[in-house]
Design an enzyme around this catalytic site. Structure first.
Site, PDB file in Angstrom:
ATOM      1  N   LYS A  67       0.799  -1.241   0.000  1.00 61.09           N
ATOM      2  CA  LYS A  67       0.000   0.000   0.000  1.00 61.09           C
ATOM      3  C   LYS A  67       0.826   1.282   0.000  1.00 61.09           C
ATOM      4  O   LYS A  67       0.350   2.345   0.374  1.00 61.09           O
ATOM      5  CB  LYS A  67      -0.981   0.019   1.207  1.00 61.09           C
ATOM      6  CG  LYS A  67      -1.904  -1.158   1.198  1.00 61.09           C
ATOM      7  CD  LYS A  67      -2.817  -1.131  -0.006  1.00 61.09           C
ATOM      8  CE  LYS A  67      -3.179  -2.517  -0.468  1.00 61.09           C
ATOM      9  NZ  LYS A  67      -3.749  -2.516  -1.814  1.00 61.09           N
TER      10      LYS A  67
ATOM     11  N   HIS B 129       7.488  -7.341  -1.904  1.00 62.93           N
ATOM     12  CA  HIS B 129       7.136  -6.764  -0.599  1.00 62.93           C
ATOM     13  C   HIS B 129       8.048  -7.368   0.481  1.00 62.93           C
ATOM     14  O   HIS B 129       7.833  -7.121   1.673  1.00 62.93           O
ATOM     15  CB  HIS B 129       5.693  -7.113  -0.208  1.00 62.93           C
ATOM     16  CG  HIS B 129       4.628  -6.406  -0.990  1.00 62.93           C
ATOM     17  ND1 HIS B 129       4.722  -5.090  -1.370  1.00 62.93           N
ATOM     18  CD2 HIS B 129       3.410  -6.819  -1.436  1.00 62.93           C
ATOM     19  CE1 HIS B 129       3.613  -4.739  -2.022  1.00 62.93           C
ATOM     20  NE2 HIS B 129       2.815  -5.773  -2.074  1.00 62.93           N
TER      21      HIS B 129
ATOM     22  N   SER C 125      -5.266   2.535   3.916  1.00 59.40           N
ATOM     23  CA  SER C 125      -5.384   1.833   2.628  1.00 59.40           C
ATOM     24  C   SER C 125      -5.397   0.314   2.838  1.00 59.40           C
ATOM     25  O   SER C 125      -6.203  -0.403   2.241  1.00 59.40           O
ATOM     26  CB  SER C 125      -4.196   2.240   1.742  1.00 59.40           C
ATOM     27  OG  SER C 125      -4.259   1.594   0.505  1.00 59.40           O
TER      28      SER C 125
END
Ligand code: PPS
Length: 287
Positions: A45, A100, A130
């Site tokens: 995010k 990530h 988010s």
């Protein structure tokens, strides 16, 4: 591969078993990077999809065809996702790869190359908002509970993908080990033209001003929200419930102000000061 309710624990962190397997994590950890690769590193995010789109357009010299015809997870795959191996096997050069993963999982293999690493950071309070909304629509993530419950879990580093604090501190404090470029979501938002110019400079990929203008137009929030190749509407409802939210949700800086109570803001600040106390890095999260 559905595995919507499966959690994979790897190297001390929980990951959604829908996208990650023990084998795919081992593949990522031992990956042989090429000097011509470009790696986008983000905590979820933080602006991952935005950077995937910008880099696609930079490397296509502003040609919008790939961005309009190939889903982002195929043209800029996450190295830790189970489908990545097959996609990357067919590509030798100039691969745009996404991750990530935290520093401690990827650093050993990444250090063997001169891969260009682009780290995108975002105000963690906007990330929390988010991520919270994304948890509601993504059926491969746990139910988030109330916003307050999710906030506490995030601050404890107990959400999927691990602690934001550890992610950013570890990557940034080791940035000298890599061919590294740091940029924030807020900088992209504030001046996308200048951000693209800086990226081109780092990538040693010069573009004419009119091409940069095309990229900036293509990558604005409204255009990206309407692009099926990156707005995730191609993903079936059973995996992402499009009635419960939109992946391209608001695209704003400072949306946390609409969600945090005064007490939650104080709690966040207390934990932030505590966790980041020894980390000398000046973040600018405002426009
Ligand atoms: S993920 O799931 O980790 O890949 O998500 P990620 O792409 O990192 O973050 C999604 C948020 O980025 C916003 N976004 C944008 N904002 C502004 N402009 C553009 N072009 C843009 N593209 C993506 C997206 O809307 C998500 O933020 P929120 O705050 O939820 O709207």
């Amino acid at each position: 591969m559905a595995n919507l309710d499966v959690t994979l624990r790897y190297s001390g962190i929980n990951f959604p078993g829908h996208l990650h397997s023990m084998q795919s994590m081992q593949f990522a950890e031992g990956f042989k990077f090429h000097d011509t690769d470009t790696l986008i590193v983000t905590y979820p995010k933080s602006g991952t999809t935005w950077m995937q789109e910008i880099l696609t357009l930079i490397y296509s010299d502003g040609n919008q065809e790939p961005a309009k015809t190939i889903p982002n997870w195929i043209r800029t795959p996450w190295i830790e996702h189970y489908y990545c191996e097959d996609i990357l096997l067919g590509k030798a050069d100039h691969r745009i790869i996404t991750t990530h993963l935290p520093y401690h999982i990827l650093s050993k293999s990444l250090k063997q190359s001169n891969t260009k690493v682009i780290y995108v950071a975002r105000n963690p309070m906007d990330i929390i908002v988010s991520f919270y909304h994304f948890h509601k629509m993504a059926n491969f993530l746990p139910e988030p509970g109330t916003f307050g419950e999710f906030l506490e879990k995030f601050l404890l580093g107990k959400v999927h993908f691990g602690s934001w604090f550890e992610h950013i501190k570890d990557w940034l404090s080791h940035r000298e080990e890599f061919n590294f470029f740091f940029i924030t979501y807020e900088e992209l938002k504030k001046d996308l033209t200048h951000s693209v110019e800086k990226l081109c400079n780092f990538l040693e990929h010069s573009l004419l001003p009119e091409v940069i203008d095309t990229i900036v137009r293509h990558c604005n929030f409204t255009n990206m929200k309407n692009n099926q190749m990156i707005n995730y509407t191609l993903i079936p409802n059973e995996i992402m419930d499009h009635q419960r939210g939109k992946f391209m949700r608001k695209g704003a800086v400072g949306d946390w102000k609409e969600h945090f109570t005064d007490e939650q803001k104080q709690l966040f600040e207390k934990i932030f000061q505590d966790k980041m106390r020894d980390f000398k890095f000046r973040f600018i999260w405002t426009l």
